[in-house]
Motif scaffolding. Sequence first.
Motif, PDB file in Angstrom:
ATOM      1  N   PHE A   1      50.020  54.844  38.458  1.00 19.50           N
ATOM      2  CA  PHE A   1      50.536  53.497  38.261  1.00 19.50           C
ATOM      3  C   PHE A   1      51.507  53.160  39.377  1.00 19.50           C
ATOM      4  CE2 PHE A   1      49.006  54.555  34.100  1.00 19.50           C
ATOM      5  CZ  PHE A   1      48.522  53.355  33.607  1.00 19.50           C
ATOM      6  N   GLY A   2      51.442  51.930  39.828  1.00 24.00           N
ATOM      7  CA  GLY A   2      52.368  51.466  40.847  1.00 24.00           C
ATOM      8  C   GLY A   2      52.342  49.953  40.926  1.00 24.00           C
ATOM      9  N   ALA A   3      53.423  49.384  41.399  1.00 24.55           N
ATOM     10  CA  ALA A   3      53.499  47.931  41.558  1.00 24.55           C
ATOM     11  C   ALA A   3      52.633  47.500  42.739  1.00 24.55           C
ATOM     12  CB  ALA A   3      54.941  47.500  41.777  1.00 24.55           C
ATOM     13  N   LEU A   4      52.104  46.313  42.651  1.00 22.56           N
ATOM     14  CA  LEU A   4      51.338  45.745  43.750  1.00 22.56           C
ATOM     15  C   LEU A   4      52.288  45.214  44.812  1.00 22.56           C
ATOM     16  CD1 LEU A   4      48.714  43.666  41.749  1.00 22.56           C
ATOM     17  CD2 LEU A   4      48.400  45.896  42.817  1.00 22.56           C
TER      18      LEU A   4
ATOM     19  N   GLY B   1      53.557  40.903  40.398  1.00 19.80           N
ATOM     20  CA  GLY B   1      54.006  41.566  41.616  1.00 19.80           C
ATOM     21  C   GLY B   1      54.901  42.763  41.384  1.00 19.80           C
ATOM     22  N   GLU B   2      55.636  42.785  40.308  1.00 20.91           N
ATOM     23  CA  GLU B   2      56.552  43.885  40.017  1.00 20.91           C
ATOM     24  C   GLU B   2      56.071  44.744  38.847  1.00 20.91           C
ATOM     25  OE1 GLU B   2      59.112  44.502  42.058  1.00 20.91           O
ATOM     26  OE2 GLU B   2      58.425  42.776  43.196  1.00 20.91           O
ATOM     27  N   VAL B   3      54.933  44.399  38.267  1.00 23.01           N
ATOM     28  CA  VAL B   3      54.424  45.122  37.104  1.00 23.01           C
ATOM     29  C   VAL B   3      53.581  46.316  37.576  1.00 23.01           C
ATOM     30  CG1 VAL B   3      52.942  44.952  35.065  1.00 23.01           C
ATOM     31  CG2 VAL B   3      54.358  43.008  35.726  1.00 23.01           C
ATOM     32  N   PRO B   4      53.894  47.519  37.106  1.00 27.03           N
ATOM     33  CA  PRO B   4      53.057  48.665  37.479  1.00 27.03           C
ATOM     34  C   PRO B   4      51.649  48.508  36.902  1.00 27.03           C
ATOM     35  CG  PRO B   4      55.156  49.396  36.576  1.00 27.03           C
ATOM     36  CD  PRO B   4      55.044  47.919  36.311  1.00 27.03           C
ATOM     37  N   VAL B   5      50.646  48.661  37.751  1.00 31.72           N
ATOM     38  CA  VAL B   5      49.247  48.572  37.331  1.00 31.72           C
ATOM     39  C   VAL B   5      48.544  49.873  37.702  1.00 31.72           C
ATOM     40  CG1 VAL B   5      49.141  46.052  37.518  1.00 31.72           C
ATOM     41  CG2 VAL B   5      48.558  47.455  39.490  1.00 31.72           C
ATOM     42  N   LEU B   6      47.446  50.146  37.007  1.00 27.41           N
ATOM     43  CA  LEU B   6      46.692  51.361  37.264  1.00 27.41           C
ATOM     44  C   LEU B   6      45.949  51.254  38.589  1.00 27.41           C
ATOM     45  CD1 LEU B   6      45.561  54.118  36.351  1.00 27.41           C
ATOM     46  CD2 LEU B   6      43.673  52.848  35.296  1.00 27.41           C
ATOM     47  N   HIS B   7      46.104  52.277  39.415  1.00 28.42           N
ATOM     48  CA  HIS B   7      45.357  52.410  40.665  1.00 28.42           C
ATOM     49  C   HIS B   7      44.448  53.624  40.498  1.00 28.42           C
ATOM     50  CE1 HIS B   7      47.950  49.788  43.201  1.00 28.42           C
ATOM     51  NE2 HIS B   7      48.873  50.140  42.317  1.00 28.42           N
ATOM     52  N   TRP B   8      43.178  53.462  40.816  1.00 30.15           N
ATOM     53  CA  TRP B   8      42.241  54.586  40.758  1.00 30.15           C
ATOM     54  C   TRP B   8      41.191  54.318  41.818  1.00 30.15           C
ATOM     55  CZ3 TRP B   8      40.362  57.005  35.580  1.00 30.15           C
ATOM     56  CH2 TRP B   8      39.521  58.089  35.845  1.00 30.15           C
ATOM     57  N   HIS B   9      41.417  54.841  42.978  1.00 33.27           N
ATOM     58  CA  HIS B   9      40.506  54.535  44.088  1.00 33.27           C
ATOM     59  C   HIS B   9      40.531  55.630  45.136  1.00 33.27           C
ATOM     60  CE1 HIS B   9      44.085  53.229  46.357  1.00 33.27           C
ATOM     61  NE2 HIS B   9      44.466  52.708  45.206  1.00 33.27           N
TER      62      HIS B   9
END
Length: 142
Positions: A114-117, A132-140
């Motif tokens: 998880f990390g902010a965009l 912009g400040e909300v942590p979202v799931l990154h999986w790439h």
Amino acid sequence: MTRTALAIRHVAFEDLGLLAPLLAERGYEVRYLEAGVDAIDAGTLDAADLVVVLGGPIGVYEVEHYPFLAGERAAIASRLAARKPTLGICLGAQLIAQALGAEVVSTGKVEIGFGALTLTAEGRASVLKDIGEVPVLHWHGD
């Protein structure tokens, strides 16, 4: 008036998730196309009010192993040229990027977490501004 949303699925268990009820609330009738099984061509995609290209565990550059990707990318390019609403998630974003002429390559590693965009100035002025400040799931890995 009912609008149509086509969702292109690359794995049988993946669906629109939280987007499905949001689309239904906004009057969209959702139909799924199964990549590699159903015909995905420019006429089909161009006729929909919205197209959502979902993800999958493959890279857009793996056309040798997944030949359907070439036709899917061409159909997406046609839709984008017509400036019709199209959303890409994961592999879908890769297909859109490649259809627009971007090079998509493997990074040689997978990033999961998880990390902010990091939004551009355009992103901060768009509908994305609130995440912009909300942590979202990154999986790439591309």
